[in-house]
Design an enzyme around this catalytic site. Structure first.
Site, PDB file in Angstrom:
ATOM      1  N   HIS A  21      27.916  56.799  30.782  1.00  0.00           N
ATOM      2  CA  HIS A  21      27.728  55.244  31.218  1.00  0.00           C
ATOM      3  C   HIS A  21      28.430  54.331  32.389  1.00  0.00           C
ATOM      4  O   HIS A  21      28.633  55.311  33.852  1.00  0.00           O
ATOM      5  CB  HIS A  21      28.383  53.939  29.625  1.00  0.00           C
ATOM      6  CG  HIS A  21      30.098  54.171  30.358  1.00  0.00           C
ATOM      7  ND1 HIS A  21      30.068  53.342  31.613  1.00  0.00           N
ATOM      8  CD2 HIS A  21      31.240  53.909  29.124  1.00  0.00           C
ATOM      9  CE1 HIS A  21      32.097  53.513  30.928  1.00  0.00           C
ATOM     10  NE2 HIS A  21      31.853  54.588  29.495  1.00  0.00           N
ATOM     11  N   CYS A 135      46.978  58.903  18.864  1.00  0.00           N
ATOM     12  CA  CYS A 135      45.023  58.093  19.138  1.00  0.00           C
ATOM     13  C   CYS A 135      44.288  59.106  19.282  1.00  0.00           C
ATOM     14  O   CYS A 135      44.256  60.011  20.061  1.00  0.00           O
ATOM     15  CB  CYS A 135      45.146  57.235  19.631  1.00  0.00           C
ATOM     16  SG  CYS A 135      43.182  56.404  19.742  1.00  0.00           S
ATOM     17  N   CYS A 138      42.148  58.822  22.150  1.00  0.00           N
ATOM     18  CA  CYS A 138      42.788  59.031  23.683  1.00  0.00           C
ATOM     19  C   CYS A 138      42.768  60.375  23.553  1.00  0.00           C
ATOM     20  O   CYS A 138      43.457  61.246  24.289  1.00  0.00           O
ATOM     21  CB  CYS A 138      43.978  57.717  23.731  1.00  0.00           C
ATOM     22  SG  CYS A 138      43.600  55.722  23.790  1.00  0.00           S
TER      23      CYS A 138
END
Ligand code: MSP
Length: 638
Positions: A21, A135, A138
């Site tokens: 992105h 997580c 992450c």
């Protein structure tokens, strides 16, 4: 004059969990620009980038897509490389963490660590049980105070973390607190901007915890030799790329030159989200393993949209591929580096993009280049005039210093101040008036030479940001395509008498009607009004058509006028044209010319004319506009 010290810059290696992105493009463009600017200063610079391909997250995504994991990594890594090519990124090495050379390098570093002692004499690596909130996106355990409640959510991904307990290997980071503080305070490890340096010192002051460097539950990674059912922690694996890519595994030449040599500057460009890993874990790991730690970390801010972070997870992304397809690489690079203040967060809007494009690129720079070159074509036969006086508009050294400080917006604003000064000088001196007075020839020479040199120096210094446009400007100036160096920065390098190249359009204006991004904007275009430009709608009022000349004769009593009969496919017309001095009537028959077909009829020397033939006027001689291929009579020209 190349300095002995080498300079290595790295980007983070990007996760292949999705296509890139605009945040990734921003990071890589910044790194490429900085590297190019360093080369312009004569530095021996090396740019390293790549993809981070191991870990649970990537394994999961490939499974969800039903593609073998390696194949999935290959596909996404190729998309990153294509985008970098498309954006004119000139990296020296693209590392993938699934490469064999990388794996061997990681294992070598691991081997060194397993035998290393901390400053307090204890083992750097030890076995322990770890329990924590993990997580998976992450790939990291989170401290309690980092979780968002209720639901133990990861503050970045806003998804629940999982309580995880496992026996694995730990790195004794806590033993490196004093060393890390000293590295940073002494400036041996420089962290920019200052706010980020203070943030890191603050983390150290709160006390550092050891971290686990192996994972029990992950398959897609590098097996730990001592426990093959575990893999090395993905961040350990990923950070190692900075040396494995250079051939650390075999003590390769690049590793020796760009990492391990005495004069080597080792710089990382990172996002603020990965500060801890780069400013604490990585230097300490290297120190323990007896490898020189990095010297410098540049921390960048976030691009946001409507104030929210862009991320693959929230689905709030701007597609860099679409931007580059629509506008080309240079405007995208320019906008990203000009719009925000590097190191701080800034908001991306389509409206700002179109505004900057039209005002900075199409108007300011585009106009300067085309005016300066056109005047030299017109008044000096396309040859560089003799050198005259230099009128200072800017100092290259200041621009380079801004680049070096990663103040891209500052460097560009210095350059644009120079662009405006030169544009103002053109208006103030009105060279088109000077050209009429032969006595003013030396002044005109001097002005034109200085304008050309201004254009050359500006394009040279804008080149790190817009390499393609700079090359085009160089071509127009008649200069060879080669990598410029510090010697090119001196004023007066253009050789009087040398021929300019053909003038090419640089940045055609983005018209609101024609551009989807421009249409999206609700507020009017932010660029200032340009009195000497027309809208596409204005141009559309002129009906241009191909006309076949079927007969031609001189208009009696006129030296200039010729009466033409033309065929427009659906109709025949009579047109009077002022081209008789350069074209004998008989040579015109059979030619296809461009006719302004919707001009009101007029009488010239009493002869009716229904339209106008297009021609350039060079020293009073007409040169007709014709076609470089066959067209039927009446074909529309636009
Ligand atoms: N794979 C890790 C890095 C390992 S380096 C040893 C990673 N990858 S990432 O693909 O998630 O992001 C990499 C970097 O992209 C971020 O650190 C940051 O520099 C950049 N950005 C990602 N999103 C961004 C914005 N919205 N804005 C600006 N930069 C952003 O983390």
């Amino acid at each position: 004059m190349t300095e002995r010290r080498t300079w290595l810059l790295t980007t983070p290696i990007y996760y292949v969990n999705d296509v890139p992105h605009v945040g990734h493009a921003y990071t890589t463009i910044a790194a490429d620009t900085l590297t190019r600017a360093r080369r312009l200063q004569g530095k021996d610079a090396f740019l390293l980038t790549g993809t981070d391909e191991h870990g649970q997250n990537i394994e999961r995504i490939a499974r969800e897509k039903g593609v073998p994991t390696q194949q999935y990594c290959d596909q996404i890594a190729a998309v990153f490389r294509q985008l970098w090519d498309r954006l004119d990124i000139r990296y020296d090495r693209f590392i993938r963490t699934t490469e064999e050379l990388h794996v061997r390098g990681v294992l070598k570093l691991w081997d060194r660590l397993t035998r290393a002692k901390c400053p307090d004499g204890r083992d750097a690596i030890y076995k322990g049980t770890y329990g924590g909130w993990y997580c998976p996106r992450c790939e990291a355990f989170k401290d309690e105070d980092e979780l968002r409640q209720p639901g133990n959510l990861c503050s970045i991904h806003e998804r629940p973390c999982e309580w995880t307990e496992e026996e694995n290997f730990f790195f004794r980071l806590s033993a490196y607190e004093a060393w890390l503080r000293d590295e940073i305070v002494s400036g041996r490890l420089r962290i920019d901007p200052d706010a980020r340096r203070n943030e890191v010192l603050g983390i150290i002051d709160q006390g550092l915890k050891d971290f686990s460097v192996s994972r029990a539950r992950v398959k897609w990674g590098i097996p730990v030799p001592q426990r093959p059912d575990h893999v090395l922690y993905v961040w350990f694996d990923a950070l190692s790329n900075y040396i494995t890519a250079l051939g650390y595994a075999d003590d390769g030449a690049l590793y020796k030159k760009y990492w391990a040599s005495d004069g080597a500057e080792r710089c990382h460009l990172i996002g603020k989200d990965i500060l801890r890993f780069h400013c604490l874990y990585w230097p300490a790991l290297l120190q323990a393993a007896g490898v020189p730690p990095p010297n410098r970390e540049y921390v960048q801010g976030w691009i946001t949209k409507e104030g929210k972070k862009l991320s693959k997870t929230t689905g709030n992304v701007i597609d860099p591929q679409a931007l580059v397809e629509r506008y080309g690489p240079d405007p995208v690079r320019y906008f990203l580096l000009r719009e925000g203040t590097y190191g701080q967060d800034w908001d991306f809007t389509d409206q700002a993009f179109v505004g900057r494009y039209n005002s900075d690129l199409a108007n300011d720079l585009g106009n300067l280049v085309s005016r300066a070159l056109t005047m030299v074509q017109r008044y000096r036969d396309g040859r560089v005039p003799p050198r005259g006086a230099r009128v200072d508009v800017f100092e290259p050294v200041k621009v380079l210093a801004s680049y070096e400080a990663l103040d891209f917006a500052g460097a560009l604003s210095l350059l644009w101040a120079a662009v405006s000064k030169l544009n103002q000088r053109i208006v103030a001196h009105a060279p088109w008036e000077m050209a009429k007075d032969p006595e003013k020839a030396p002044q005109l020479d001097s002005l034109l030479y200085d304008l050309l040199e201004g254009v050359r120096l500006i394009s040279l210094l804008v080149r790190p940001v817009m390499p393609g446009a700079a090359e085009r400007i160089f071509r127009m100036l008649g200069l060879p395509a080669r990598e410029p160096g510090p010697d090119d920065l001196a004023w007066g390098r253009l050789e009087p008498g040398s021929a300019l190249g053909a003038i090419e359009p640089l940045f055609p204006r983005i018209e609101k009607a024609a551009d989807p991004a421009a249409k999206e904007t609700t507020v009017s275009d932010t660029s200032p009004p340009v009195p000497d430009r027309i809208d596409i709608a204005d141009f559309a009022k002129v009906e241009l058509r191909a006309a076949l000349v079927t007969a031609a004769e001189k208009v009696e009593g006129s030296k200039k006028l010729v009466k033409l009969q033309v065929d427009l496919g659906t109709e025949k017309r009579q047109v009077v044209a002022g081209i008789a001095e350069s074209h004998a009537p008989e040579t015109l028959v059979g030619k296809k010319v461009v006719l302004v077909a919707n001009l009101k009829p007029a009488k010239l020397m009493g002869v009716e004319s229904n339209g106008m033939v297009l021609a350039a006027s060079i020293d009073g001689k007409a040169v007709l506009c014709t076609f470089d291929g066959d067209v039927p009579p009446g074909a529309k020209v636009k």
